[in-house]
Write a protein that holds these residues in place. Structure first.
Motif, mmCIF file in Angstrom:
data_model
loop_
_atom_site.group_PDB
_atom_site.id
_atom_site.type_symbol
_atom_site.label_atom_id
_atom_site.label_comp_id
_atom_site.label_asym_id
_atom_site.label_seq_id
_atom_site.Cartn_x
_atom_site.Cartn_y
_atom_site.Cartn_z
ATOM 1 N N ARG A 342 13.117 76.405 78.628
ATOM 2 C CA ARG A 342 11.935 77.188 78.979
ATOM 3 C C ARG A 342 12.025 77.787 80.385
ATOM 4 N NH1 ARG A 342 10.592 71.877 79.900
ATOM 5 N NH2 ARG A 342 9.397 71.404 81.810
ATOM 6 N N GLY A 343 12.791 77.120 81.285
ATOM 7 C CA GLY A 343 12.841 77.584 82.666
ATOM 8 C C GLY A 343 13.465 78.956 82.798
ATOM 9 N N TRP A 344 14.705 79.104 82.329
ATOM 10 C CA TRP A 344 15.362 80.409 82.447
ATOM 11 C C TRP A 344 14.710 81.454 81.550
ATOM 12 C CZ3 TRP A 344 17.364 82.549 78.087
ATOM 13 C CH2 TRP A 344 17.773 81.706 77.041
ATOM 14 N N PHE A 345 14.200 81.026 80.369
ATOM 15 C CA PHE A 345 13.521 81.972 79.488
ATOM 16 C C PHE A 345 12.258 82.496 80.171
ATOM 17 C CE2 PHE A 345 10.712 83.325 76.080
ATOM 18 C CZ PHE A 345 11.575 84.031 75.254
ATOM 19 N N GLY A 346 11.525 81.593 80.833
ATOM 20 C CA GLY A 346 10.323 82.003 81.548
ATOM 21 C C GLY A 346 10.630 82.961 82.684
ATOM 22 N N ARG A 347 11.755 82.752 83.369
ATOM 23 C CA ARG A 347 12.173 83.699 84.411
ATOM 24 C C ARG A 347 12.465 85.069 83.818
ATOM 25 N NH1 ARG A 347 17.383 81.953 87.069
ATOM 26 N NH2 ARG A 347 17.371 84.139 87.693
ATOM 27 N N LEU A 348 13.161 85.059 82.690
ATOM 28 C CA LEU A 348 13.572 86.318 82.063
ATOM 29 C C LEU A 348 12.366 87.139 81.629
ATOM 30 C CD1 LEU A 348 15.857 88.142 80.995
ATOM 31 C CD2 LEU A 348 15.834 86.792 78.888
ATOM 32 N N TYR A 349 11.345 86.461 81.086
ATOM 33 C CA TYR A 349 10.224 87.186 80.480
ATOM 34 C C TYR A 349 8.899 87.014 81.226
ATOM 35 C CZ TYR A 349 13.321 88.329 76.653
ATOM 36 O OH TYR A 349 14.363 88.830 75.907
ATOM 37 N N GLY A 350 8.940 86.555 82.450
ATOM 38 C CA GLY A 350 7.743 86.548 83.290
ATOM 39 C C GLY A 350 6.655 85.595 82.833
#
Length: 675
Positions: A342-350
């Motif tokens: 979820r961490g990198w995905f959250g960075r990618l998609y704000g």
């Protein structure tokens, strides 16, 4: 449950209102005669099934018994699906704009019993709507003559010709490369260097504008302009307007950053954007664009395709009574599904813990490049994209458990035309055989199910075609069939195009000014027969027809087609130079006439293969034909078939035939320089 007359309609939008307590009528003689007989004002309410504010007004007012009684007592209420009847929508939208009001949907217009409008607006909250109904019913009873005079005035304005309204006149001056550069520069004065697109809020993709500018960038070798077009498409594709899990684009964003859309997905937008993104990939080689093409076609064939190979009209903005609910996520949901990713995905998609949108929810909005995230994870970009797609599949599967947005399953011929053209371009860009097969199958569906005796129908549902086609349908389907020829080099697609073109000339063409009506004047008597020269979210049907005439004239050596197309462009030339961002499809034709169009004939045993190889690169302003056996197409006649050759011709005169692709490409001209 008690229902009204709309229950018998094919339209999903009309059926949505069939259980309202309002005594709705569909547009037709029964309702119009009732208004005349009882001398009642007509309320025309126009919308479409995927329209969020249409749903809001229905819930607040049309489902309310008290409001319905007021409407039923004093008005003849008519519901219209704007997608089934673009002629009526065009007519009464212009009427509201003549009243000095902003257009939009739902569109609510009040007419005298003779169909002439005297008042209108868009969405009204319930309290305001009740006041409007009461005020108009009182005015109709007490100030009838004044309303009649006002309606007659609006009727006269609606009947004003385009030539008179905009001062159009034939400008026979040569098509000037300098002017087409001015057109491009004028459009780019409104460019948004931060978010791409034009500096407008709300923000619509407007594919016709960027398609013209991409062609100009290629034909005039304006690399900076090409980069700005690609930047715009990158920002749209990264935005919340794009469905990052399922593919496909929403209509527009309510902000200037492509962030928050109204979530409806319309077929006509996705067809045009599919074509544009495929061209952008051919131009730039950027895999970002090919990703959007593949994902959008996956969405179209998975969710929008009928068993008969037609494509449905739209997906609703709402589900479970809330706009966008199907598409948005809380941070907790993301955590539950993705765990440690979820961490990198959250960075990618704000993704934000408090939400980046309403009510603690998040719209997926790409904030960083794949390369940047991949680098932070110590992965190569290809490896990262594979991982990302696995994560997207998890979220997509979870999303599919939610209540889906409503599907408007009517099939509209013109909108299918835009999708077919988009899939054709995707095939040329990516070479996927399934795309070719799908485009051809959809073309055969339109020809076999939506054309009868050369008459094209607009709508198809439940095995039946209905409502005779409008100019926008003929224009888009003819254009699509021309594209299908470039996949198959089967002349039947050109012959079908010409049959539809001749039908359109017979039924829609107006000799008085050389333009086409949107509606067939012989089909139904309206208070005014309208023409459109300005692009909207769908390009001007007259502009599309002009380019069709130009291309058909080249294929068949029909000089009358070429001349008519040129006259149409000459007629709008003055206003094009003044307001190019609203006439971008005309601008594309002006560009074509400024070079001129290259007529490409590919002959020999490998002609079809060479024709497809030619189209792997995007080459604007070319008309392409290929044959390995004798053909009766004039563009292919009187040329030897014994060896593989490329003929590059201009105005029926060919340059030296060559055997190699690059030699032929070297014969293509750029936009001439001006002194």
């Amino acid at each position: 449950m008690k229902t009204n007359r709309l229950i018998h309609s094919q339209s999903l939008y009309l059926k949505q209102h069939a259980s309202n307590p309002v005594d709705w009528y569909p547009w037709g003689e029964e309702a119009l005669q009732k208004a005349r007989t009882e001398n009642k004002p007509i309320l025309v309410s126009i919308g479409y099934s995927a329209c969020h504010w249409c749903h809001v007004m229905e819930k607040e007012s049309f489902e309310d018994q008290e409001v319905a009684e007021l409407m039923n007592e004093h008005f003849v209420a008519i519901k219209i699906d704007r997608e089934e009847r673009p002629d009526l929508d065009n007519l009464y939208m212009e009427a509201v704009q003549l009243m000095g009001l902003q257009g939009g949907w739902p569109l609510n217009v009040f007419l005298m019993p003779d169909q002439h409008p005297f008042y209108g607006g868009t969405y009204f909250p319930k309290n305001q709507w009740v006041k409007v109904l009461s005020g108009i019913s009182t005015a109709f009873a007490q100030q009838y003559e004044e309303l009649a005079r006002s309606a007659a005035g609006f009727g006269k304005s609606l009947s004003t010709s385009l030539v008179e309204k905009y001062g159009l006149s034939l400008d026979a001056s040569p098509f000037d490369p300098g002017k087409v550069r001015e057109i491009g520069a004028k459009i780019m004065e409104g460019y948004d260097p931060v978010w791409g697109g034009l500096k407008r809020v709300p923000k619509f993709p407007m594919p016709a504008i960027w398609a013209f500018l991409l062609d100009l960038a290629i034909l005039d070798q304006q690399h900076d302009l090409g980069e700005k077009v690609c930047y715009t498409l990158k920002k749209i594709g990264m935005g919340g307007i794009y469905d990052h899990l399922g593919g496909g684009f929403c209509r527009y964003s309510v902000d200037g950053e492509w962030f928050a859309p109204h979530f409806e997905k319309m077929l006509y937008d996705n067809g045009q954007l599919l074509s544009l993104y495929a061209k952008a990939y051919q131009y730039s080689g950027d895999l970002f664009f090919s990703e959007k093409v593949r994902e959008t076609i996956d969405w179209l064939t998975r969710e929008m395709k009928s068993p008969e190979n037609g494509f449905y009209a739209a997906l609703d903005a709402d589900s479970e009574g809330k706009e966008g609910k199907y598409y948005v996520w809380t941070a907790e949901e993301i955590k539950e599904v993705l765990g440690g990713d979820r961490g990198w995905f959250g960075r990618l998609y704000g993704i934000k813990s408090e939400g980046n949108w309403e009510s603690g929810e998040n719209i997926l909005f790409q904030k960083e490049s794949y390369a940047a995230i991949a680098d932070s994870l110590g992965l190569g970009e290809r490896e990262f994209v594979k991982r990302l797609n696995e994560i997207k599949a998890k979220l997509f599967a979870h999303r599919n458990k939610r209540e889906r947005p409503g599907l408007d399953d009517k099939i509209i011929s013109g909108w299918n035309g835009w999708v077919i053209q988009g899939i054709c371009q995707a095939y040329h860009a990516l070479g996927e055989a399934s795309y070719r097969d799908q485009a051809l199958a959809s073309g055969e569906f339109i020809w076999s199910k939506m054309v009868a005796g050369d008459e094209l129908f607009r709508n198809y549902k439940n095995g039946k075609a209905y409502t005779s086609g409008f100019l926008e349908d003929y224009a888009a389907v003819i254009q699509a069939f021309l594209s299908l020829y470039t996949l198959s080099f089967d002349q039947k697609w050109l012959d079908r195009s010409e049959r539809l073109l001749e039908r359109a000339m017979e039924r829609f063409f107006d000799d008085s000014d050389g333009l086409f009506f949107l509606n067939d004047p012989a089909q139904e008597k309206l208070i005014a027969d309208k023409k459109e020269i300005f692009d909207n979210v769908i390009p001007s049907s007259n502009a599309v027809m002009a380019r069709n005439l130009h291309r058909m004239g080249i294929y068949y050596y029909r000089q009358r087609y070429v001349d008519q197309a040129e006259k149409m462009l000459q007629l709008v030339q003055g206003i094009l130079l003044q307001e190019p961002s609203f006439l971008a499809y005309w601008a594309s034709f002006y560009l074509e006439k400024s070079i001129p169009t290259a007529e490409i004939a590919i002959l020999g045993p490998d002609a079809a293969e060479n024709g497809l190889i030619w189209q792997k690169g995007y080459r604007p302003n070319t008309v392409l034909a290929a044959a390995s056996t004798p053909a009766d197409l004039p563009l292919l006649q009187d040329k030897p078939l014994d060896a593989n050759r490329f003929f590059v011709c201009f105005n029926k005169t060919c340059k030296q035939p060559v055997a190699r692709l690059q030699e032929a490409l070297d014969q293509l001209p750029n936009l001439p320089q001006t002194s």
